[in-house]
Design an enzyme around this catalytic site. Sequence first.
Site, PDB file in Angstrom:
ATOM      1  N   CYS A 324       0.979  -1.183   0.205  1.00  0.00           N
ATOM      2  CA  CYS A 324       0.163   0.117  -0.263  1.00  0.00           C
ATOM      3  C   CYS A 324       0.444   1.053   0.078  1.00  0.00           C
ATOM      4  O   CYS A 324       2.053   1.292   0.644  1.00  0.00           O
ATOM      5  CB  CYS A 324      -1.037   0.040   1.450  1.00  0.00           C
ATOM      6  N   ASP A 325       0.287   2.480  -0.778  1.00  0.00           N
ATOM      7  CA  ASP A 325       0.886   3.147  -0.229  1.00  0.00           C
ATOM      8  C   ASP A 325       1.526   3.965   0.632  1.00  0.00           C
ATOM      9  O   ASP A 325       1.781   5.001   0.741  1.00  0.00           O
ATOM     10  CB  ASP A 325       0.715   4.814  -1.523  1.00  0.00           C
TER      11      ASP A 325
END
Length: 443
Positions: A324-325
């Site tokens: 995930c960022d």
Amino acid sequence: MAPRAGRRKREAAPRKGIAGGASLSHSRGGAQFHMIAKPAGPSCNLRCDYCFYSEKSALFPRREESRMPDDVLEAFVQKYIASRAGDEVEFVWQGGEPTLAGLEFYEKALEFQARHSRDKRIYNCLQTNGTLLDDRWCEFLAKHSFLVGLSLDGPEDVHDRYRRGADGRPSFESVMRALGLLKKHGIAFNVLACVTDYAAARPLHVYWFLKSAGVEFIQFIPIVERQTNSAARQLGLHLAVPSRPGTPGESSEVTPWSVGGEAYGDFLLTIFAEWVRSDVGKTFVMNFEWALGAWAGLPSGVCVFAPRCGRYLAIEHTGDVYACDHYVYPDYRLGNITNDGIAAMISAIDESGFGAAKFETLPQQCLECRMLPACNGGCPKHRFLQTADGQEGLNYLCKGYLKYLAGVAPYMKVMAGYLASGEPVTKIMDTHVIVKGKSSRRP
């Protein structure tokens, strides 16, 4: 901060949100996944106080420039297209500031997309601070039907409060110039407005400004970051590294510019009261779209409110892929696009339990909450508080989410009924208004 640009269906008719009769963004099947690309890595020409991503430069080897090399770009394009189910593929480019990769980078990306398209329809989204856009950029974006997400926090005093350049100069005028260019070139765009402590106290000041600026699609993102902890210091970072879901967090002290949990709920409710009176079907606030989707029984339109994580991967300029960022840390690195298959990296997420942990580690308070189907505990990054009985994993924004969702629930129920019966959702403006926080019918 560079949250993801939401998808809009490309069609000849005017764009619509679900409140205007169309389907929600990202309401694909639960098994589908998305990958956002950071072609210039954490590099940015602004120095926004609240940015969670610029510090990630400490995690990557120093290079002369932070730009995704051609071999990494082609591997990403080829594998991403091949791995996507269906006949459409959407590429989301963000950062940092993705325009720092240069216009030639995106010309090359389109070449690779055409080469490896497999006859699929390819769409592109660009999330940008807008300050580097000019006519040449906009001619390119318009020609290739890019959807642009523009970061604009509100009027000048709100926007410039925390969004300034490396030289300390404000960025508002540059962003407004970019907004004018997007309109001039007929580029589809939405606005990403970050809600800080300062903005939260001025909800209608922000909303009225965005409407007056001709913005039709708005997304309000809460800014929440914790002060540094030992894990962050070990990595050379100044913002706290989130703990794994269900495990104790080292610190719950947030940064001065973080929005208060309840304040965020009040911010959304105040704008909703204005929107439901007169703007349904004209101004599309994605926060309200997501809530309406939940009441209509649709899959979550955004990962934050989905029941599990691990379906929104991030690829850095080095080719490294993360779960995930918001989890671009060594512990969440899945592999590298040049060496590893996307299917194997997604399997690694499932095998690690990262995705399922979002729901499985919810405290009992959340499991018993009537708003769970619309909230699903929120982003695990923000679940660093304890419940009243001492359980870990309560979302910092819980009070705000609960206040907001409970406040809009009567209206969402009515609008979901309109959707189910094929009636226009805009009828809500003729039948219900909010007066001092309560529902009443117009005479």
